[in-house]
Design a protein around this motif. Structure first.
Motif, short mmCIF file in Angstrom:
data_model
loop_
_atom_site.label_atom_id
_atom_site.label_comp_id
_atom_site.label_asym_id
_atom_site.label_seq_id
_atom_site.Cartn_x
_atom_site.Cartn_y
_atom_site.Cartn_z
N SER A 126 -54.34 33.97 66.17
CA SER A 126 -53.55 34.83 67.06
C SER A 126 -54.45 36.06 67.32
O SER A 126 -54.04 36.74 68.07
CB SER A 126 -52.33 35.37 66.31
OG SER A 126 -52.61 36.19 65.07
N ARG A 143 -52.36 39.11 64.85
CA ARG A 143 -50.95 39.36 65.08
C ARG A 143 -50.01 38.86 64.20
O ARG A 143 -48.72 38.70 64.43
CB ARG A 143 -50.36 38.61 66.40
CG ARG A 143 -51.40 39.44 67.61
CD ARG A 143 -50.83 38.75 68.98
NE ARG A 143 -51.76 37.68 69.42
CZ ARG A 143 -50.75 36.35 69.56
NH1 ARG A 143 -49.61 36.62 69.31
NH2 ARG A 143 -51.35 35.27 69.91
N CYS A 148 -39.80 36.78 74.56
CA CYS A 148 -39.97 38.02 73.86
C CYS A 148 -41.09 38.92 74.57
O CYS A 148 -41.10 40.07 74.70
CB CYS A 148 -40.38 37.99 72.27
SG CYS A 148 -39.09 37.34 71.07
N GLU A 149 -42.18 38.00 74.94
CA GLU A 149 -43.25 38.63 75.42
C GLU A 149 -42.75 39.28 76.89
O GLU A 149 -43.39 40.36 77.14
CB GLU A 149 -44.43 37.75 75.77
CG GLU A 149 -44.92 37.40 74.49
CD GLU A 149 -46.45 36.75 74.53
OE1 GLU A 149 -47.23 37.01 73.64
OE2 GLU A 149 -46.79 35.99 75.51
N GLU A 150 -41.89 38.56 77.62
CA GLU A 150 -41.53 38.78 78.88
C GLU A 150 -40.80 40.37 79.11
O GLU A 150 -40.95 41.14 79.80
CB GLU A 150 -40.96 38.12 79.74
CG GLU A 150 -40.27 38.32 81.08
CD GLU A 150 -39.49 37.28 81.82
OE1 GLU A 150 -38.99 37.32 82.73
OE2 GLU A 150 -39.53 35.97 81.25
N GLU A 200 -41.53 43.13 70.62
CA GLU A 200 -42.87 43.32 70.01
C GLU A 200 -43.02 42.04 68.90
O GLU A 200 -44.44 41.51 68.99
CB GLU A 200 -43.22 44.44 69.34
CG GLU A 200 -44.58 44.65 68.81
CD GLU A 200 -44.77 46.01 68.03
OE1 GLU A 200 -44.02 46.08 67.15
OE2 GLU A 200 -45.58 46.73 68.59
N ALA A 232 -40.66 32.74 72.47
CA ALA A 232 -41.84 33.34 72.31
C ALA A 232 -42.02 34.20 73.63
O ALA A 232 -42.33 35.23 73.90
CB ALA A 232 -42.90 32.66 71.67
N ARG A 233 -42.01 33.24 74.81
CA ARG A 233 -42.18 33.65 76.11
C ARG A 233 -41.07 34.66 76.70
O ARG A 233 -41.57 35.81 77.26
CB ARG A 233 -42.15 32.59 77.21
CG ARG A 233 -43.19 31.72 76.82
CD ARG A 233 -43.23 30.50 77.61
NE ARG A 233 -44.28 29.56 77.48
CZ ARG A 233 -44.10 28.08 77.74
NH1 ARG A 233 -43.12 27.60 77.91
NH2 ARG A 233 -45.25 27.54 77.48
N THR A 275 -49.31 32.34 72.49
CA THR A 275 -48.88 33.58 72.93
C THR A 275 -50.29 34.66 72.83
O THR A 275 -51.21 34.06 72.47
CB THR A 275 -48.06 34.13 71.62
OG1 THR A 275 -48.30 34.04 70.73
CG2 THR A 275 -46.48 33.32 71.97
N THR A 276 -49.87 35.63 73.46
CA THR A 276 -51.00 36.66 73.71
C THR A 276 -50.71 38.01 73.00
O THR A 276 -51.55 38.67 72.81
CB THR A 276 -51.41 36.76 75.27
OG1 THR A 276 -50.17 37.28 75.86
CG2 THR A 276 -51.88 35.57 75.71
N ARG A 277 -49.49 38.51 73.08
CA ARG A 277 -49.22 39.87 72.87
C ARG A 277 -48.11 39.59 71.46
O ARG A 277 -48.17 40.72 70.76
CB ARG A 277 -48.54 40.58 73.67
CG ARG A 277 -49.39 40.84 74.99
CD ARG A 277 -48.76 41.68 75.93
NE ARG A 277 -47.48 41.52 76.46
CZ ARG A 277 -47.01 40.38 77.29
NH1 ARG A 277 -48.28 39.75 77.78
NH2 ARG A 277 -45.68 40.16 77.54
N LEU A 278 -47.30 38.77 71.20
CA LEU A 278 -46.20 38.85 70.40
C LEU A 278 -46.86 38.62 68.88
O LEU A 278 -47.64 37.78 68.65
CB LEU A 278 -45.32 37.47 70.50
CG LEU A 278 -43.99 37.42 69.84
CD1 LEU A 278 -43.18 38.49 70.23
CD2 LEU A 278 -43.49 36.07 69.99
#
Length: 292
Positions: A94, A97, A25-27, A31, A22-23, A63-66
């Protein structure tokens, strides 16, 4: 074209590995991350398998954006009210999301192992049509839901009438598995025909493909270690390469554009070697920008 990561959660993916994926993907700009919804590995039944919706709820909080979701939840696993409530809860946690994938199910062994009834395929498809309609209603009515009118619904199948017809009525996306670009074009055409029969503009129902992919022969060797039934690494690599789904970032991007030309709007790339975060970084940094 959009790219998403798809992880087979029944293949021994630990919580720490889920967090790492997950990290990553976000980094690196991926999406959406999907996960399978299975309770048993067909390759090695001794591998651990987490529950899909419980795991997504945990990831939602970390997570924040994923964007996250299932690809796909079998109709046999959960009553439609239970599935809808799980999805509404993950959407709530989420902040809006979640994506909800639904399908008829296929793995006989896991149903036998866990004493889950497994009707014949015709009955499962009929059950799925009912589930899709009910989940649509329950999510629209649930005050937990953040996305409005409800989270996106994805229907999975082989683009036959049993799944395309309810998808035309309720879904936000139709997904199929493991095809080459030529077959994707055929299935997109069948989906368009279903839209026309159902009075829906085909352009409002996106079409996506979930598929294995490989970056090089080393990746292929590690792939077949996890999934030995696929055959020798060299043959798997060459087969996927012929389908436009193996090679370096430039070659893979070129192959993915062939799918786009066939009417595919999103590719869910099946990340079998789930502990390799460099693969995720390569997809996000070097492949995704070339196909956007």
């Amino acid at each position: 074209m959009r790219l998403a990561l798809m992880v087979e959660g029944q293949e021994g993916v630990t919580w720490e590995q889920w967090l790492g994926l997950a990290r990553a993907c976000e980094e690196h700009g991926i999406e959406t991350m999907f996960r399978s919804d299975h309770y048993l590995s067909p390759s090695d039944p001794s591998r651990t398998a987490t529950d899909a919706w419980t795991l997504l709820g945990a990831l939602a909080a970390r997570t924040t954006r994923l964007r996250i979701g299932t690809l796909v939840s079998p109709v046999t696993f959960r009553h439609q009210a239970v599935l809808a409530k799980a999805a509404a809860t993950v959407d709530h946690v989420s902040g809006g999301r979640v994506e909800v994938g639904m399908g008829a199910g296929w793995m006989t062994q896991e149903h036998e192992r866990y004493h889950i009834p497994f009707p014949e395929i015709g009955e499962r498809v009929r059950m799925l049509a009912t589930q899709i309609a009910d989940v649509d209603t329950f999510l629209r009515d649930d005050p937990l839901v953040v996305q409005r009118p409800r989270p996106p619904l994805i229907v999975g199948g082989g683009a036959r009438r049993g799944t395309t017809e309810p998808a035309v009525r309720f879904a936000d996306e139709y997904n199929t598995y493991g095809v080459d670009a030529a077959e994707a074009r055929v299935r997109r055409a069948r989906l368009d025909e279903a839209c026309e029969r159902g009075g829906r503009d085909p352009s409002t129902l996106p079409f996506s493909v979930m598929t294995p992919f490989l970056l090089d022969l080393d990746h292929a060797r590690r792939f077949v270690e996890r999934a030995p039934s696929q055959g020798p690494a060299e043959l798997v690599f060459e087969d996927l390469r012929r389908r436009g789904l193996a090679g370096g970032p430039d070659e893979l991007a070129t192959g993915l554009k062939e799918f786009e030309a066939a009417g595919v709007e999103r590719m869910m790339l099946q990340h079998i070697v789930h502990d390799d975060l460099d693969v995720v970084a390569t997809l996000g940094r070097e492949v995704a920008p070339k196909v956007r």
